[in-house]
Design an enzyme around this catalytic site. Structure first.
Site, short mmCIF file in Angstrom:
data_model
loop_
_atom_site.label_atom_id
_atom_site.label_comp_id
_atom_site.label_asym_id
_atom_site.label_seq_id
_atom_site.Cartn_x
_atom_site.Cartn_y
_atom_site.Cartn_z
N ASP A 209 -0.60 -56.41 -51.36
CA ASP A 209 0.72 -57.50 -50.61
C ASP A 209 1.61 -57.47 -51.65
O ASP A 209 0.80 -57.53 -53.03
CB ASP A 209 -0.03 -58.59 -50.33
CG ASP A 209 1.17 -60.04 -50.09
OD1 ASP A 209 2.49 -59.55 -50.80
OD2 ASP A 209 0.80 -61.00 -49.65
N HIS A 210 2.45 -56.42 -52.16
CA HIS A 210 3.26 -56.54 -53.38
C HIS A 210 3.94 -57.20 -54.09
O HIS A 210 3.78 -56.97 -55.09
CB HIS A 210 4.79 -55.07 -52.72
CG HIS A 210 5.40 -55.92 -52.29
ND1 HIS A 210 5.59 -56.27 -51.27
CD2 HIS A 210 7.15 -56.09 -52.73
CE1 HIS A 210 7.05 -56.89 -51.30
NE2 HIS A 210 7.28 -56.46 -52.13
N HIS A 272 3.04 -62.69 -47.77
CA HIS A 272 3.65 -63.21 -49.52
C HIS A 272 3.96 -64.45 -49.94
O HIS A 272 3.68 -64.73 -50.50
CB HIS A 272 5.13 -62.38 -49.15
CG HIS A 272 4.86 -61.60 -49.37
ND1 HIS A 272 4.18 -60.33 -49.49
CD2 HIS A 272 6.09 -60.71 -48.97
CE1 HIS A 272 4.76 -58.69 -49.14
NE2 HIS A 272 5.92 -59.21 -48.10
C1 BG6 Z 1 8.73 -56.55 -47.02
C2 BG6 Z 1 9.13 -57.20 -45.79
O1 BG6 Z 1 6.89 -56.73 -47.69
O2 BG6 Z 1 9.28 -57.52 -48.37
C3 BG6 Z 1 10.84 -57.28 -46.29
O3 BG6 Z 1 8.74 -56.00 -45.60
C4 BG6 Z 1 11.00 -57.36 -47.20
O4 BG6 Z 1 10.93 -56.98 -45.18
C5 BG6 Z 1 10.61 -57.15 -48.30
O5 BG6 Z 1 12.60 -57.17 -47.27
C6 BG6 Z 1 10.77 -58.41 -49.62
O6 BG6 Z 1 10.06 -57.34 -51.01
P1 BG6 Z 1 11.03 -57.47 -52.01
O7 BG6 Z 1 9.94 -57.78 -53.83
O8 BG6 Z 1 12.05 -57.56 -51.98
O9 BG6 Z 1 11.10 -59.73 -52.48
#
Ligand code: BG6
Length: 527
Positions: A209-210, A272
């Site tokens: 989960d980045h 997230h």
């Molecule tokens: C991803 C989603 O996991 O997270 C995207 O699939 C989203 O739709 C993105 O835009 C948002 O990540 P960040 O790091 O740009 O807030």
């Protein structure tokens, strides 16, 4: 870093105390290993994985004995694959010429149809050869960056080709990193967990989960558990409610195929945003390590009050963007985007009110919203404290003394800010709101590292703290499944359209105004 290299720091076994300064210089260095990326010709590999690997490599955080094998269906040879690195890394290639030439020689490519047993056997042979050439002794991370529908077959094939080394004392480790989404609902996630567990032990599975790799998200735990000041007030006695906003200005872009099926709940909430809720709501873990933290987060998920048909109507709002201007660009309606059905009912926005039924949080709602094509790109958590019980500053009533708000600014302009009531210069009873600000950029003068770099490194060092466990994933689906089902059944009924570039449908304001509250503005709009 160099000063620390000979320390061989083993934090769990050592008796020596390390200073905070030493720990700031130290990163555990992975053992020699190979990284196999499935989906190597895809967007994520180019945009995130390769730049993150280069970041780690140029900072000497990867082992000297290291290689990458890209795997995908696209026909390519090593040279062609290497040329994609040049595109992915842009200016760094010339700016760090020597480092790049050492980096690129480690990249190899294997064309493979994901369901073809022969392709895996050929890959196994190639891996044995690369293992020998780079001296990595069979340690491997398999990174699944393919469409999720391919996960089961890839994992099964890894098992059939006996590439899934079960963990054991003298065996080289094998780990599998898997991208979100992990399932599309609870039953599919359970099935996927069974598929994985039939081939791998849970300790080999790294569900990524980045968001958890973002510095500002990791910092929530440091903030809460390395300071004494806030924890005593971190409960229903002092906190009125919590708000979490993750708004984006971008639309669905080229991902309509995925997004049509996923929508905002599967895309942002299941992973997230529920992770952010858990980090704010969890009890202090016994140790900053994987299982104590994951156990406590799962306790939060279990305490979230299940949605019923009635509460879904009352406590959730879904929207879809119509044409407008977002991020300074004229944006078509979601339904007019390439690859989207003209009568699509996919939600690109959601706002939800969660109740956490435990002793710490009973009666403290968590309002969470996220959407595409909104007014601003911001991810922020606002902890709204209660008003003082009584005002001594008569004739100002207690409700007019602004309640404290603690804001975690996840991105951009990463930081933490606390709003306080203070005396303004001048007349005796002149009070106003001021901010105490901690800004990452100003304090540390450095760019935020890419969250994938943290997570790739952790997967290589075997630290699962920032990855989801099977039961955690299932609990999150359990919370959202009733909502997903009802929204699907309701179709267009209850879907609210909002112009691209706005803060979402007005109904989301009602979610709070009903409780006499309003959405918090991002703190840079507060002046
Ligand atoms: C991803 C989603 O996991 O997270 C995207 O699939 C989203 O739709 C993105 O835009 C948002 O990540 P960040 O790091 O740009 O807030």
């Amino acid at each position: 870093m160099d000063d620390m290299e000979d320390l061989d720091l083993n934090l769990t076994q050592t008796t020596r105390m390390f200073t905070k300064a030493e720990l700031c210089l130290w990163e555990p260095k992975p053992e020699p290993c190979g990284l196999v990326i499935f989906g190597a010709s895809g967007d994520l590999t180019l945009r995130k994985l390769i730049p993150s690997l280069f970041h780690l490599f140029s900072r000497k955080l990867l082992p000297e004995n290291f290689y990458v094998l890209g795997v995908a269906r696209t026909e390519m040879d090593d040279e062609k694959f290497r040329s994609t690195l040049v595109t992915a890394l842009g200016d760094s290639v010339t700016q760090e010429k020597e480092v790049f030439s050492d980096f690129i020689r480690r990249f190899h490519y294997h064309t493979c149809d994901y369901g073809d047993r022969g392709g895996y056997l050929a890959m196994k042979k190639l891996l044995a050869e690369l293992d020998g050439r780079f001296g990595v002794q069979g340690r491997r991370v398999f990174y699944l960056s393919t469409p999720p529908s391919l996960y089961p077959i890839i994992v099964r094939m890894l098992g059939e080709a006996e590439l899934n080394q079960p963990p054991g004392d003298n065996r080289p480790w094998v780990r599998v990193v898997v991208e979100k989404p992990f399932g599309t609902d609870k039953p599919s996630a359970q099935q996927l967990n069974r598929d994985f567990h039939s081939v791998l032990d849970e300790c080999q599975i790294y569900r990524i989960d980045h968001y958890l790799g973002k510095e500002t998200v990791q910092n929530i735990m440091m903030f809460r558990f390395a300071n004494i000041l806030f924890e005593p007030a971190w409960n229903r006695n002092y906190i009125d409610h919590v708000q979490i906003t993750a708004s984006e200005t971008l639309g669905v872009e080229h991902r309509a195929g995925y997004y049509e099926e996923s929508g905002v709940l599967r895309d942002m909430f299941q992973n997230h945003l529920l992770q952010l809720v858990a980090l704010i709501a969890m009890e202090p873990p016994s140790l900053f390590s994987a299982d104590p933290i994951r156990n406590n987060k799962i306790e939060v998920f279990k305490s979230i009050r299940p949605f019923t048909r009635a509460t879904i109507d009352r406590d959730t709002v879904r929207g879809q963007y119509s044409a407008g201007t977002a991020g300074g660009k004229s944006t078509p309606a979601y339904r007019a985007e390439k690859g989207v059905k003209g009568d699509s009912t996919t939600a690109t926005y959601a706002a939800m009110r969660f109740e956490v039924d435990n002793w710490r949080w009973a009666g403290v709602p968590f309002y969470v919203r996220s959407g595409k094509c909104m007014a601003e790109r911001v991810t922020e958590i606002a902890i709204q404290f209660k008003h003082v019980p009584v005002s001594i500053f008569q004739p100002i009533p207690a409700e007019q003394l602004a309640a404290n708000v603690l804001r975690f600014r996840i991105q951009p302009d990463e930081g933490i800010t606390m709003s306080l009531e203070a005396k303004y210069p001048g007349p005796k009873l002149c009070l106003g709101t001021v901010k105490m600000d901690f800004n990452y950029q100003k304090t540390f003068s450095m760019a935020q590292p890419e969250s994938y770099a943290r997570l790739l490194l952790d997967s290589m060092t075997g630290d699962q703290t920032l990855f989801s466990r099977s039961d955690g994933i299932e609990e999150c689906w359990q919370i959202l499944d009733p909502v997903l089902n009802k929204w699907k059944k309701d179709g267009e009924k209850g879907l609210h359209f909002y112009p691209a570039g706005s803060w979402g449908p007005g109904e989301a304001d009602t979610l709070l105004s009903r409780d006499d509250r309003t959405w918090d503005l991002p703190y840079d709009s507060l002046g």
